[in-house]
Design an enzyme around this catalytic site. Structure first.
Site, PDB file in Angstrom:
ATOM      1  N   THR A   1       0.742  -1.032  -0.202  1.00  0.00           N
ATOM      2  CA  THR A   1       0.140  -0.090  -0.106  1.00  0.00           C
ATOM      3  C   THR A   1       1.066   1.168   0.021  1.00  0.00           C
ATOM      4  OG1 THR A   1      -1.357  -1.452   1.611  1.00  0.00           O
ATOM      5  CG2 THR A   1      -1.911   1.259   1.453  1.00  0.00           C
TER       6      THR A   1
ATOM      7  N   ARG B   1     -12.536  -8.419  -2.654  1.00  0.00           N
ATOM      8  CA  ARG B   1     -12.131  -8.299  -1.325  1.00  0.00           C
ATOM      9  C   ARG B   1     -11.697  -6.907  -1.175  1.00  0.00           C
ATOM     10  NH1 ARG B   1      -6.792  -6.205   0.206  1.00  0.00           N
ATOM     11  NH2 ARG B   1      -6.194  -7.266   2.194  1.00  0.00           N
ATOM     12  N   VAL B   2     -11.837  -6.437  -0.209  1.00  0.00           N
ATOM     13  CA  VAL B   2     -11.638  -4.943   0.206  1.00  0.00           C
ATOM     14  C   VAL B   2     -10.620  -5.069   1.420  1.00  0.00           C
ATOM     15  CG1 VAL B   2     -12.339  -3.028   1.070  1.00  0.00           C
ATOM     16  CG2 VAL B   2     -13.723  -3.955  -0.496  1.00  0.00           C
ATOM     17  N   GLY B   3      -9.558  -4.388   1.662  1.00  0.00           N
ATOM     18  CA  GLY B   3      -8.454  -4.401   2.687  1.00  0.00           C
ATOM     19  C   GLY B   3      -8.752  -3.348   3.757  1.00  0.00           C
TER      20      GLY B   3
HETATM   21  N1  GLY Z   1      -2.985  -3.003   3.271  1.00  0.00           N
HETATM   22  C1  GLY Z   1      -3.554  -3.266   1.918  1.00  0.00           C
HETATM   23  C2  GLY Z   1      -4.588  -4.076   1.698  1.00  0.00           C
HETATM   24  O1  GLY Z   1      -4.623  -5.342   2.546  1.00  0.00           O
HETATM   25  O2  GLY Z   1      -5.379  -4.080   0.816  1.00  0.00           O
END
Ligand code: GLY
Length: 300
Positions: free
Chosen positions: A183, A211-213
């Site tokens: 990120t 998927r959302v982080g």
């Molecule tokens: N830290 C980025 C993600 O897991 O999407």
């Protein structure tokens, strides 16, 4: 409000490699130039993140990770400051700078827009379609597929076979069984003593469609308030479970030394899950990671 000394900290993604520090340095300089023009912390963190989104070496914007199908790119981004701005996008496709769309969500009645609605909103705000996939992103994808056929677990603690078992891209998985996750982010204390944070990511790889982080989730990947600003980088599933950004923020707000707060935060995630944290408080600035991670810091 009294003039404060400004501070900028930028990261380029947990595990992304310290050789990318030059990109973080350029991003921090873009933030410093924004502050020097008299802009607020929010504009400064956004300027930093745009530089990293435009540098294809980072997993955000142009360099965002390809989905396991080798085609789909879904990106998350967020902005927040201690003046009351809070907005984010999730699973956003086909834009060059997700952090600018996240900023524009603050003009809407909402805090977080996701998927197709976020993309349509981006067009409404004038963000042109952008579907460039640089060679670096393709190479990282093929390296990931190679790893997924081995015993190595690109996502710490998750058996590669899970990505085949729950495959939701359509068609068949392009690997026999099932890299990294990073990120970009920036935190700033501006000359007015306000705090701001921004983050952007192509998401973790491997991941299922949709998927959302942690990056667009308040208190997980980012938080800014009157005591400081914190951003996290790493595998979102671990960061979300620990609400890492607000947990560290609360320690700082309670008077815990910033570097100790970062150490305590990092201790919450498994040591084999690449994770990093950056933070600014009224008097301190710092960063910490459990794997090789590019950072840059500018203090006025
Ligand atoms: N830290 C980025 C993600 O897991 O999407």
């Amino acid at each position: 409000m009294q003039a404060a000394s400004s501070a900028i900290v930028v990261h380029g993604g947990a595990g992304a490699g310290e050789e990318l520090s030059d990109g973080c340095r350029c991003a921090a300089e873009a933030a410093a130039q924004a502050l020097a023009r008299g802009e607020q912390g929010l504009a400064a963190v956004i300027a930093a993140v745009v530089v990293l989104e435009d540098d294809e070496r980072f997993n955000a914007g142009t360099g965002a990770a390809l989905g396991l199908d080798g085609k789909t790119i879904e990106m998350d981004a967020s902005v927040m400051d201690s003046r009351g701005t809070l907005s984010a996008v999730a699973a956003l496709r086909s834009v060059k700078n997700p952090v600018l769309v996240a900023r524009d969500v603050a003009r809407s009645p909402h805090v977080l827009l996701a998927g197709e609605g976020a993309q349509r909103y981006a067009r409404l705000m004038g963000h042109a379609p952008y579907d460039v996939v640089p060679e670096t992103a393709r190479r990282r994808h093929w390296e990931l597929l190679e790893k997924m056929g081995t015993c190595e677990q690109p996502m710490a603690g998750v058996d590669n076979i899970e990505f085949a078992r729950f495959w939701n891209y359509g068609g068949q998985p392009g690997f026999d069984a099932p890299q990294g996750c990073d990120t970009v982010g920036a935190v700033v204390r501006d000359a007015d003593g306000h705090f701001a944070v921004a983050g952007s990511t192509g998401g973790s790889a491997p991941s299922l469609l949709g998927r959302v982080g942690d990056t667009p989730l308040i208190g997980c990947g980012f938080y800014a308030g009157p005591a400081g600003a914190v951003a996290a980088t790493g595998i979102g599933e671990y960061i979300i479970r620990n609400m890492l950004a607000i947990t560290v923020y609360h320690w700082i707000a309670a008077g815990v030394d910033l570097h100790l707060a970062l150490q305590r935060g990092l201790a919450l995630v498994p040591p084999d899950a690449s994770t990093g944290l950056i933070a600014v408080s009224k008097t301190q600035a710092g960063w910490l990671a459990n794997s090789s991670t590019p950072f840059a810091h500018i203090q006025d």
